[in-house]
Design a protein around this motif. Structure first.
Motif, short mmCIF file in Angstrom:
data_model
loop_
_atom_site.label_atom_id
_atom_site.label_comp_id
_atom_site.label_asym_id
_atom_site.label_seq_id
_atom_site.Cartn_x
_atom_site.Cartn_y
_atom_site.Cartn_z
N ALA A 4 0.82 -1.21 0.00
CA ALA A 4 0.00 0.00 0.00
C ALA A 4 0.85 1.26 0.00
CB ALA A 4 -0.91 -0.01 1.21
N ARG A 5 0.67 2.10 -1.02
CA ARG A 5 1.39 3.36 -1.08
C ARG A 5 0.76 4.29 -0.05
NH1 ARG A 5 4.72 5.65 -4.59
NH2 ARG A 5 4.72 7.90 -4.81
N PRO A 6 1.54 5.05 0.72
CA PRO A 6 0.91 5.96 1.69
C PRO A 6 0.01 6.93 0.95
CG PRO A 6 3.26 6.42 1.48
CD PRO A 6 3.01 5.15 0.77
N LEU A 7 -1.15 7.19 1.51
CA LEU A 7 -2.11 8.08 0.86
C LEU A 7 -2.37 9.27 1.76
CD1 LEU A 7 -4.78 5.51 -0.37
CD2 LEU A 7 -3.16 6.73 -1.79
N TRP A 8 -2.90 10.33 1.16
CA TRP A 8 -3.38 11.45 1.95
C TRP A 8 -4.61 10.97 2.71
CZ3 TRP A 8 -0.04 15.21 2.06
CH2 TRP A 8 0.73 15.54 0.95
N ALA A 9 -4.72 11.43 3.97
CA ALA A 9 -5.85 10.97 4.78
C ALA A 9 -7.17 11.45 4.19
CB ALA A 9 -5.69 11.47 6.22
N THR A 10 -7.20 12.68 3.71
CA THR A 10 -8.41 13.19 3.04
C THR A 10 -7.96 13.97 1.80
OG1 THR A 10 -8.38 15.31 4.17
CG2 THR A 10 -9.58 13.53 5.24
N PRO A 11 -8.84 14.11 0.77
CA PRO A 11 -8.44 14.92 -0.39
C PRO A 11 -8.12 16.36 0.01
CG PRO A 11 -10.44 13.69 -0.86
CD PRO A 11 -10.16 13.51 0.60
N GLY A 188 6.74 11.18 6.18
CA GLY A 188 6.12 11.18 4.87
C GLY A 188 4.77 11.85 4.91
N THR A 189 3.81 11.34 4.15
CA THR A 189 2.51 12.04 4.05
C THR A 189 1.81 12.08 5.38
OG1 THR A 189 1.59 9.95 3.33
CG2 THR A 189 2.02 11.60 1.65
N GLU A 190 2.14 11.14 6.28
CA GLU A 190 1.44 11.11 7.56
C GLU A 190 1.70 12.40 8.33
OE1 GLU A 190 2.42 7.56 9.73
OE2 GLU A 190 1.98 8.61 11.60
N SER A 191 2.99 12.81 8.39
CA SER A 191 3.31 14.03 9.11
C SER A 191 3.06 15.25 8.23
CB SER A 191 4.75 14.02 9.60
OG SER A 191 5.61 13.67 8.55
N THR A 192 3.44 15.17 6.95
CA THR A 192 3.25 16.32 6.07
C THR A 192 1.78 16.69 5.98
OG1 THR A 192 5.06 15.43 4.77
CG2 THR A 192 3.84 17.23 3.82
N TYR A 265 0.37 10.50 -4.28
CA TYR A 265 -0.19 9.93 -3.07
C TYR A 265 -1.70 10.01 -3.03
CZ TYR A 265 4.63 10.20 -1.44
OH TYR A 265 5.99 10.06 -1.31
N ASN A 266 -2.30 10.32 -4.17
CA ASN A 266 -3.75 10.45 -4.24
C ASN A 266 -4.41 9.12 -4.53
OD1 ASN A 266 -4.56 13.04 -3.77
ND2 ASN A 266 -4.23 13.72 -5.86
N LEU B 161 9.13 11.52 17.49
CA LEU B 161 8.60 10.93 16.25
C LEU B 161 9.48 9.77 15.78
CD1 LEU B 161 7.26 13.69 13.87
CD2 LEU B 161 6.04 11.85 14.96
N ILE B 162 10.80 9.97 15.86
CA ILE B 162 11.70 8.89 15.39
C ILE B 162 11.53 7.66 16.25
CG2 ILE B 162 14.08 8.20 15.06
CD1 ILE B 162 14.82 10.94 14.32
N LEU B 163 11.50 7.87 17.57
CA LEU B 163 11.40 6.71 18.46
C LEU B 163 10.09 5.98 18.27
CD1 LEU B 163 12.97 8.11 21.73
CD2 LEU B 163 13.86 6.35 20.22
#
Lengths: 592, 222
Positions: A4-11, A188-192, A265-266, B161-163
């Motif tokens: 699974a490629r990481p995706l944006w949580a919402t558009p 990645g997209t999770e934090s961005t 990531y869409n 975050l890293i941990l």
């Protein structure tokens, strides 16, 4: 085949990421300058036309490619045609150059932000000279805001040859800026995806506050009237159209690979046409909005300077002729001047050379762009407002948000191809890859904190991305339309999103946009060739102003290297693929 | 005779105090700029106060403690308001050196300003530069403090975050192998209730339930 490629949580996160990337410092400090130079309100005409004809189609193209190929720029273009892997590499190289120098702006924003918590603001007063009888000489000749920028922040050397040492204060701020960027892209997209809520929305809050404050400032209407009075004759000036096209092109951030990275990531069924229109309209409206704010601030500053100039003339005349204090006012200044000229002709002719002709027009006409606007002109206006610390903090915080938002896009353009590549991601987790990229960029970026660093910054700012991007986007458009096939792409999009492709996009991609880019490219090349040697503005401390100097040969070599290293990737990539294929075909032929 | 003496004295005084005379200083006041509506009119009483302040400043210089108000001479008062002044010695024949007057005024500038509700810009002594107040430099520059705070916050957040990322990856690596163990265990456990093993029907293939099968012939004969 891919997990699974990481995706944006919402558009919505995707839209905010694009907005936060596209709405950057250029909207704040380049568009108002262009508006002022090319006819005020009438500049909006070429701007909107270029937005419809060039900006939206090219943006849609990049987003569609990214969403369809679901890979970063290198992988996406390799999928379209193996001979185009060079285009992806060129995008990554340009993004690499950009992220190297762009984060220095964030470092400067941090520096000013940290210095905003003092009373009085450090750029509002000149420091004292050695025996405390007056102010520092350089500061007297220039102004306190220029002194703070050139001497305290940059500690600039008189020319590019004298590099000087690394300044530890801006270096610390640069390290902090890179740590912050690393924190945002770590996961990645999770934090961005979460950070872009802030970086996209907060600048608008600050701009709104500044709009209200700006419009209520004394003299703001002068600036607004000056900006919005259309000068229709500028429409005939080809430079206005070229600059409108260039501004749209670079403002949207096309060709870096960031938009392809974000779109990859869409969800495949995402309606990217709707998002294209939204992002481009928001980007342009932000430019116009920011220029309203900028011009009310300009008007305030110009009126303030004009009134100080008049007060200085009044003081000079009052002191020379021992007139009663308070007798000379702005309204009777001209009559009294003529009276004095006739009554005391000899004394008046002595004083006359020192009397400056104060003009509101000439104050408004000083058009500034770039770092000069953000760090000198704005700070000058801020120091004259009440509660200047608050306004200063808000302003530099907004600059920081805009800068970090654009950095997220830049680093995504570099990291997405790296994390997509199986070779690299099998050895290193993505936190380590991000960390390495940030570390390398930070180390090279320390060059820009040296005493001559600002001159190198200007080199990168002017030459690292301009020509290469035009070429990259031209190759992209031509490749999708003619190499991959417009019909094939159209059916891909239809299968992916479910909507048919509007004829307008097809017409633009096929004909109009490539022609526009070719004409821009030709214009830039001819401009470089005609002007001959390239020159730069150096700060002369003894005079307290900028002087023009020629670049030394090694600087010219580096400029050539910058442009060549990204543009050459395209033909080299095609050549490399050709050779590899030829060898493979040779091998299979010899085996059989 | 008295009138002659008077004229002589004023004549000498006039000579001592003149614009651009030796050891004379020009003073310039900007009352309306400083005080606006509350500006007072400049009259002879104010001049007397000025003379008193200058005399006071000179008295604080060693060797000049005998300076009187009458030793300070003012002349050429204009509408500006501006005038020239000199300080004479007790004999009233010579003026005191400019350097002494300059240093005396510099040292007491603040008190002279305050006596007139003015400041260095609105009460100017030409050719006497005022000592500018140095900016108060705290021992640690403020910006470093704020920088330190932001820096520590960013580092702590990055570490967290890293941990947490490392911990999550370790849990994922353990996860699939743990799943296989539990499935095997389920197949090997036999539920035991009250010491009697219960065999769930579906685990042991099919069993014929003898209670329902009595004889071969279950079908009723025709």
């Amino acid at each position: 085949m891919d997990e699974a490629r990481p995706l944006w949580a919402t558009p919505l996160q995707f839209v905010f990421a694009c907005i936060s990337y596209a709405v950057g410092l250029g909207n704040v400090w380049r568009f108002p300058y262009l508006c002022q130079m090319y006819g005020g309100g009438s500049f909006l005409v070429p701007y909107i036309i270029m937005l419809a004809v060039e900006g939206m189609p090219l943006l849609y193209l990049e987003l569609a490619v990214g969403q369809r190929m679901r890979q970063g720029s290198i992988g996406a273009w390799r999928t379209i045609s193996p001979y185009l892997s060079g285009v992806g590499v060129a995008s990554v190289v340009v993004s690499f150059f950009l992220s190297m120098y762009y984060n220095v702006i964030n470092a400067w924003a941090f520096w000013y932000l940290f210095h905003s918590f003092q009373d009085p603001l450090p750029w509002s007063v000149c420091p004292l000279n050695g025996n405390r009888t007056g102010y520092d000489e350089e500061c007297e000749k220039a102004s306190s805001t220029q002194y703070f920028w050139y001497r305290k922040t940059l500690n600039i050397s008189p020319s590019i040859q004298e590099s000087g040492a690394v300044q530890w204060e801006p270096a610390l701020c640069l390290i902090l800026a890179w740590l912050l960027v690393y924190l945002c892209i770590l996961r990645g997209t999770e934090s961005t995806g979460k950070v872009v809520y802030f970086t996209a929305l907060l600048p608008y809050c600050v701009l709104m506050i500044y709009l209200v404050r700006g419009l209520t400032l004394h003299g703001a209407t002068n600036g607004l009237a000056y900006m919005f009075t259309p000068k229709m004759e500028q429409l005939a000036n080809p430079k206005a159209w070229i600059n409108a096209a260039t501004q749209i092109f670079f403002s949207l951030g096309l060709g870096f690979g960031s938009l392809i990275a974000f779109a990859s990531y869409n969800e495949p069924s995402n309606d990217c046409q709707k998002h294209t229109v939204i992002v481009s309209i928001i980007n342009s409206s932000t430019s116009i909005f920011a220029s309203v704010v900028t011009f009310s601030i300009y008007g305030f500053k110009a009126t303030f300077n004009y009134e100080s100039c008049l007060n200085k003339v009044i003081l000079l005349l009052t002191n020379s002729f021992d007139l009663e204090d308070g007798f000379l006012t702005v309204s009777n200044l001209e009559e009294v001047k003529s009276y004095l000229a006739s009554a005391y002709p000899s004394k008046y002719s002595e004083v006359f050379p020192q009397i400056k002709n104060c003009s509101l027009e000439s104050e408004l006409e000083t058009a500034v762009q770039g770092t000069g606007l953000a760090f000198i002109v704005y700070t000058e206006a801020i120091k004259n407002m009440e509660v200047s610390q608050l306004w200063s903090v808000l302003y530099f915080f907004m600059l920081l948000m805009l800068g970090i938002g654009s950095m997220l896009g830049n680093t995504a353009a570099i990291l997405t191809p790296l994390t997509d590549s199986k070779v690299i991601s099998s050895y290193l987790p993505k936190e380590a890859i991000s960390g390495l990229v940030c570390l390398v960029n930070c180390a090279i970026g320390l060059v820009f904190t040296m005493e001559a660093g600002n001159y190198w910054f200007d080199i990168f700012n002017d030459y690292a991305a301009t020509l290469s991007l035009l070429l990259i986007v031209l190759v992209e458009t031509v490749a999708v339309c003619y190499l991959y096939g417009l019909r094939r792409f159209e059916s891909d999009l239809k299968a992916m999103t479910g909507h048919a492709l509007n004829w307008y996009w097809k017409a633009m991609w096929g004909g109009v946009s490539p022609l526009l880019i070719i004409s821009l490219f030709v214009f830039y090349l001819s401009d470089y060739i005609i002007t001959g040697t390239l020159q730069y503005q150096a700060w002369d401390a003894s005079q307290g102003q900028l002087v023009t100097k020629d670049y030394p040969p090694y600087a010219l070599a580096i400029i050539g290297l910058l442009v060549a290293s990204s543009t050459m990737c395209i033909p080299l990539g095609a050549l490399g693929t050709f050779i590899v294929r030829h060898l493979k075909r040779g091998d299979t032929a010899s085996v059989a | 005779m008295l009138w002659l003496l008077f004229f002589l004295v004023t004549a000498i005084h006039a000579e001592l105090c003149q614009p651009d005379a030796e050891n004379a200083f020009k003073v310039r006041l900007s009352l309306r700029t400083a005080l606006g509506d509350k500006a007072y009119a400049w009259d002879t009483n104010e001049e007397y106060l000025f003379k008193a302040m200058v005399a006071f400043s000179m008295r604080r210089v060693p060797n000049r403690e005998a300076t009187e108000i009458s030793h300070v001479l003012l002349c050429n008062v204009t509408q500006r308001v501006s005038f020239w002044f000199v300080v004479t010695d007790p004999s009233r024949n010579h003026t005191l050196p400019a350097v002494e007057v300059q240093s005396a005024i510099r040292m007491n500038r603040n008190r002279i300003n305050n006596a007139f509700f003015l400041n260095d810009q609105t009460l100017e002594f030409l050719r006497i530069p005022s000592t500018l107040a140095p900016p108060t430099d705290p021992s640690v520059p403020i910006w470093i403090i704020i920088f330190g705070v932001v820096f520590c916050i960013v580092i702590v957040a990055t570490m967290l975050l890293i941990l947490s990322g490392i911990r999550q990856r370790r849990r994922e690596n353990k996860g699939p192998s743990e799943m296989e163990d539990t499935e095997d265990k389920w197949e090997n456990t036999i539920t035991i209730e009250n010491g009697i093993p219960c065999d769930p029907l579906d685990m042991k293939g099919g069993h014929v339930n003898d209670a329902f099968v009595t004889e071969d012939e279950r079908l009723t004969p025709l």
